[in-house]
Design an enzyme around this catalytic site. Structure first.
Site, PDB file in Angstrom:
ATOM      1  NE  ARG A  35      -2.601  -0.755   3.540  1.00  0.00           N
ATOM      2  CZ  ARG A  35      -2.553  -1.840   4.303  1.00  0.00           C
ATOM      3  NH1 ARG A  35      -2.989  -2.996   3.818  1.00  0.00           N
ATOM      4  NH2 ARG A  35      -2.070  -1.785   5.532  1.00  0.00           N
ATOM      5  CD  GLU A  54      -2.549  21.240 -16.948  1.00  0.00           C
ATOM      6  OE1 GLU A  54      -2.445  22.458 -17.188  1.00  0.00           O
ATOM      7  OE2 GLU A  54      -3.612  20.613 -17.082  1.00  0.00           O
ATOM      8  CD  GLU A  95       0.676  24.687 -13.253  1.00  0.00           C
ATOM      9  OE1 GLU A  95      -0.355  24.267 -13.840  1.00  0.00           O
ATOM     10  OE2 GLU A  95       0.988  25.877 -13.198  1.00  0.00           O
ATOM     11  CD  GLU A 102      -6.719  24.325 -14.987  1.00  0.00           C
ATOM     12  OE1 GLU A 102      -6.224  23.370 -15.638  1.00  0.00           O
ATOM     13  OE2 GLU A 102      -6.423  25.512 -15.173  1.00  0.00           O
ATOM     14  CE  LYS A 120     -11.927  24.617 -15.218  1.00  0.00           C
ATOM     15  NZ  LYS A 120     -12.136  24.361 -16.653  1.00  0.00           N
ATOM     16  CG  ASP A 121     -10.646  32.836 -13.458  1.00  0.00           C
ATOM     17  OD1 ASP A 121     -10.137  32.085 -14.309  1.00  0.00           O
ATOM     18  OD2 ASP A 121     -11.595  33.607 -13.701  1.00  0.00           O
TER      19      ASP A 121
END
Length: 271
Positions: A35, A54, A95, A102, A120-121
């Site tokens: 695990r 990304e 990030e 997102e 998101k912004d």
């Protein structure tokens, strides 16, 4: 009574003879280890997926590699390595969180929704702040040391470095003021349109800084025309009106000129 003693002896000697129990513990430990390994695999898969999908993550990783190389070149101290590590990790972590936000928003709200856009912004804003912080840290750590490598005998960079530090802070201040004013007027976007023009503000702020950097008229004229071309391009492209461009230019130039003029009058500009 005898049966009770027999059970006690059996339980004592059983510590050395219960192979089933020993084997069960091994299985449990192996399952726990599996695990744990799976957790690391999932985490690494997440980082790889973010890197593959990304574009900004690729840029951050490339920047991290460059920063590590620069840290080696300047022979960074332990404290400097710690600061660099925290700054780079902060950017990458934000990030990754932005990517997760997102994906989650797209899953929950496939259709366009104001709250989905807000989520998101805001997540993207966190990444932007982390990246700006990393740029400032990189400048403060690397600027003087890199100049020492290329300008080891001439110490003029000490004065230039002081002016450079002030200039960076002024440009950051102008950018913040532009964002605040745009949020107040609620027109356009942070990078396009709205009151005042951010591009004009930064361009004329740089020209205002240039006035205190050099007395060469040719450089000053070139700097003014470059700032004017930036402002003119915003009007010609239809992104800003003349009034917005003038407001941005006046804001940027005024902030730079006033700060540097006051510092010079008090004799603290070249400290």
């Amino acid at each position: 009574m005898g049966e009770k003693n027999k059970k006690e002896k059996k339980s004592i000697f059983g510590l050395f003879h219960k192979k089933d129990r020993y084997n069960w513990d091994i299985k449990k430990e192996r399952a726990r280890d599996k695990r744990l390994v799976d957790s690391f695999n999932f985490a690494i898969d997440g980082m790889i997926s973010a890197l593959q999908n990304e574009k900004h993550m690729k840029v951050h990783i490339l920047a991290a590699i460059v920063i590590v190389i620069l840290a080696i070149l300047i022979n960074a101290s332990k404290v400097e390595i710690l600061i660099i590590s925290l700054s780079v990790s902060f950017v990458i972590i934000t990030e990754l969180i932005n990517t997760a936000v997102e994906a989650l928003v797209d899953l929950i709200s496939p259709e366009r929704h104001p709250l989905a856009k807000l989520a998101k912004d805001v997540a993207a804003g966190a990444v932007l702040i982390a990246a700006i912080n990393a740029l400032c840290v990189g400048y403060l750590l690397f600027y003087d040391k890199l100049l020492d490598i290329f300008d080891g005998t001439n110490k003029l960079h000490v004065i230039a470095g002081r002016k450079g530090n002030i200039s960076i802070l002024i440009l950051i201040l102008v950018a913040i003021l532009v964002i605040v004013l745009k949020s107040f007027f609620q027109k356009g976007t942070p990078l396009e349109g709205g009151m005042p023009s951010g591009h004009s503000a930064i361009a004329f702020s740089a020209f205002g800084i240039l006035l205190f950097m050099t007395s060469d008229v040719r450089i000053l004229i070139l700097g003014f025309f470059m700032a004017a071309l930036v402002a003119q391009s915003r009007v010609k492209s239809g992104i800003h009106s003349i009034r917005e461009v003038l407001a941005g230019g006046l804001l940027g130039f005024s902030v730079s000129f006033i700060i540097l003029f006051v510092m010079m009058k008090f004799g603290i500009l070249y400290n």
